[in-house]
Motif scaffolding. Structure first.
Motif, PDB file in Angstrom:
ATOM      1  N   UNK A  12      31.636  49.381  46.130  1.00 49.29           N
ATOM      2  CA  UNK A  12      32.073  48.513  47.222  1.00 49.29           C
ATOM      3  C   UNK A  12      32.491  49.331  48.441  1.00 49.29           C
ATOM      4  N   UNK A  13      33.055  50.510  48.210  1.00 54.18           N
ATOM      5  CA  UNK A  13      33.436  51.390  49.305  1.00 54.18           C
ATOM      6  C   UNK A  13      32.239  51.895  50.078  1.00 54.18           C
ATOM      7  N   UNK A  14      31.152  52.162  49.390  1.00 56.00           N
ATOM      8  CA  UNK A  14      29.928  52.595  50.059  1.00 56.00           C
ATOM      9  C   UNK A  14      29.443  51.542  51.038  1.00 56.00           C
ATOM     10  N   UNK A  15      29.610  50.291  50.666  1.00 52.52           N
ATOM     11  CA  UNK A  15      29.124  49.198  51.502  1.00 52.52           C
ATOM     12  C   UNK A  15      29.906  49.092  52.805  1.00 52.52           C
ATOM     13  N   UNK A  16      31.155  49.487  52.784  1.00 53.61           N
ATOM     14  CA  UNK A  16      32.008  49.296  53.951  1.00 53.61           C
ATOM     15  C   UNK A  16      31.572  50.121  55.157  1.00 53.61           C
ATOM     16  N   UNK A  17      31.033  51.313  54.935  1.00 53.20           N
ATOM     17  CA  UNK A  17      30.722  52.175  56.063  1.00 53.20           C
ATOM     18  C   UNK A  17      29.250  52.350  56.348  1.00 53.20           C
ATOM     19  N   UNK A  18      28.440  51.461  55.912  1.00 47.87           N
ATOM     20  CA  UNK A  18      26.996  51.634  56.066  1.00 47.87           C
ATOM     21  C   UNK A  18      26.511  51.320  57.478  1.00 47.87           C
ATOM     22  N   UNK A  19      25.438  51.994  57.861  1.00 44.81           N
ATOM     23  CA  UNK A  19      24.770  51.686  59.130  1.00 44.81           C
ATOM     24  C   UNK A  19      23.798  50.547  58.884  1.00 44.81           C
ATOM     25  N   UNK A  20      23.452  49.841  59.920  1.00 47.89           N
ATOM     26  CA  UNK A  20      22.491  48.756  59.772  1.00 47.89           C
ATOM     27  C   UNK A  20      21.123  49.306  59.414  1.00 47.89           C
ATOM     28  N   UNK A  21      20.424  48.573  58.573  1.00 43.37           N
ATOM     29  CA  UNK A  21      19.124  49.030  58.082  1.00 43.37           C
ATOM     30  C   UNK A  21      18.132  49.270  59.211  1.00 43.37           C
ATOM     31  N   UNK A  22      18.193  48.495  60.274  1.00 46.44           N
ATOM     32  CA  UNK A  22      17.200  48.660  61.332  1.00 46.44           C
ATOM     33  C   UNK A  22      17.391  49.962  62.106  1.00 46.44           C
ATOM     34  N   UNK A  23      18.506  50.663  61.915  1.00 50.36           N
ATOM     35  CA  UNK A  23      18.743  51.921  62.603  1.00 50.36           C
ATOM     36  C   UNK A  23      18.236  53.126  61.824  1.00 50.36           C
ATOM     37  N   UNK A  24      17.588  52.904  60.701  1.00 48.55           N
ATOM     38  CA  UNK A  24      17.100  53.998  59.873  1.00 48.55           C
ATOM     39  C   UNK A  24      15.977  54.721  60.599  1.00 48.55           C
ATOM     40  N   UNK A  25      16.040  56.018  60.567  1.00 51.70           N
ATOM     41  CA  UNK A  25      14.947  56.849  61.065  1.00 51.70           C
ATOM     42  C   UNK A  25      14.274  57.440  59.835  1.00 51.70           C
ATOM     43  N   UNK A  26      13.040  57.080  59.608  1.00 48.96           N
ATOM     44  CA  UNK A  26      12.349  57.493  58.396  1.00 48.96           C
ATOM     45  C   UNK A  26      11.874  58.930  58.478  1.00 48.96           C
ATOM     46  N   UNK A  27      11.918  59.572  57.341  1.00 50.78           N
ATOM     47  CA  UNK A  27      11.311  60.880  57.176  1.00 50.78           C
ATOM     48  C   UNK A  27       9.803  60.677  57.081  1.00 50.78           C
ATOM     49  N   UNK A 119      18.636  36.356  52.361  1.00 50.76           N
ATOM     50  CA  UNK A 119      17.241  36.151  52.752  1.00 50.76           C
ATOM     51  C   UNK A 119      16.902  36.865  54.045  1.00 50.76           C
ATOM     52  N   UNK A 120      17.822  36.823  55.007  1.00 50.64           N
ATOM     53  CA  UNK A 120      17.608  37.531  56.276  1.00 50.64           C
ATOM     54  C   UNK A 120      17.530  39.034  56.048  1.00 50.64           C
ATOM     55  N   UNK A 121      18.381  39.536  55.173  1.00 49.85           N
ATOM     56  CA  UNK A 121      18.345  40.950  54.835  1.00 49.85           C
ATOM     57  C   UNK A 121      17.013  41.297  54.157  1.00 49.85           C
ATOM     58  N   UNK A 122      16.513  40.413  53.329  1.00 48.13           N
ATOM     59  CA  UNK A 122      15.218  40.615  52.683  1.00 48.13           C
ATOM     60  C   UNK A 122      14.087  40.698  53.689  1.00 48.13           C
ATOM     61  N   UNK A 123      14.158  39.891  54.730  1.00 47.90           N
ATOM     62  CA  UNK A 123      13.133  39.940  55.785  1.00 47.90           C
ATOM     63  C   UNK A 123      13.176  41.282  56.510  1.00 47.90           C
ATOM     64  N   UNK A 124      14.392  41.758  56.815  1.00 48.07           N
ATOM     65  CA  UNK A 124      14.524  43.061  57.478  1.00 48.07           C
ATOM     66  C   UNK A 124      13.996  44.172  56.572  1.00 48.07           C
TER      67      UNK A 124
END
Length: 138
Positions: A12-27, A119-124
């Motif tokens: 649960x602590x990991x979830x608190x400080x996460x960045x939004x998925x759309x900001x991921x820069x892929x390798x 569901x919205x998260x699934x779409x992202x």
């Protein structure tokens, strides 16, 4: 039991400080990009869960991680399987790893439940995963 409680707090602590998925820069390397995406979206999913939903998700996650302790290569697939189930993501993105990981997963508390935010998260997730697949194909 105490170990399970502290692991729950960590998840649960990991979830608190996460960045939004759309900001991921892929390798440009597919496996690390897929792992990073799965971790990010799973953390975001954890952040959307409260109360009993959060406890159920954490419990499922802990049980699965215990089950694959001798198969660490399946960690990403386990995270993705939760995303597929909980966020209503199409099975078309499943890999052989996802199918193998299902053998180690316990009962999912969310299989028959659905929330609009999930569901919205699934779409992202689907959009980002397709972008990763396209990048990998080039």
């Amino acid at each position: 039991m105490l170990k399970r409680f502290f692991t729950l707090i960590a998840v649960l602590g990991l979830a608190a400080g996460t960045a939004l998925a759309q900001d991921i820069k892929f390798s440009t390397n597919y496996a690390p990009g897929r792992e990073k995406l799965a971790e990010s979206v799973f953390k975001e999913l954890s952040g959307l869960c409260t109360g009993s939903n959060a406890l159920n998700l954490a419990s499922d996650f802990i049980d699965s991680m215990d089950a694959i302790k001798d198969h660490p290569e399946l960690r990403t697939a386990i995270l993705e399987n939760y995303i597929f189930d909980y966020c209503n993501v199409e099975d078309a993105l499943k890999t052989e790893e996802n199918i193998k990981a299902q053998e180690f997963e316990g009962k999912s508390y969310y299989t028959l439940r659905f929330r609009e935010e999930w569901g919205e998260l699934g779409k992202k997730y689907t959009e980002l995963r397709l972008a990763l697949e396209k990048e990998n194909a080039n």
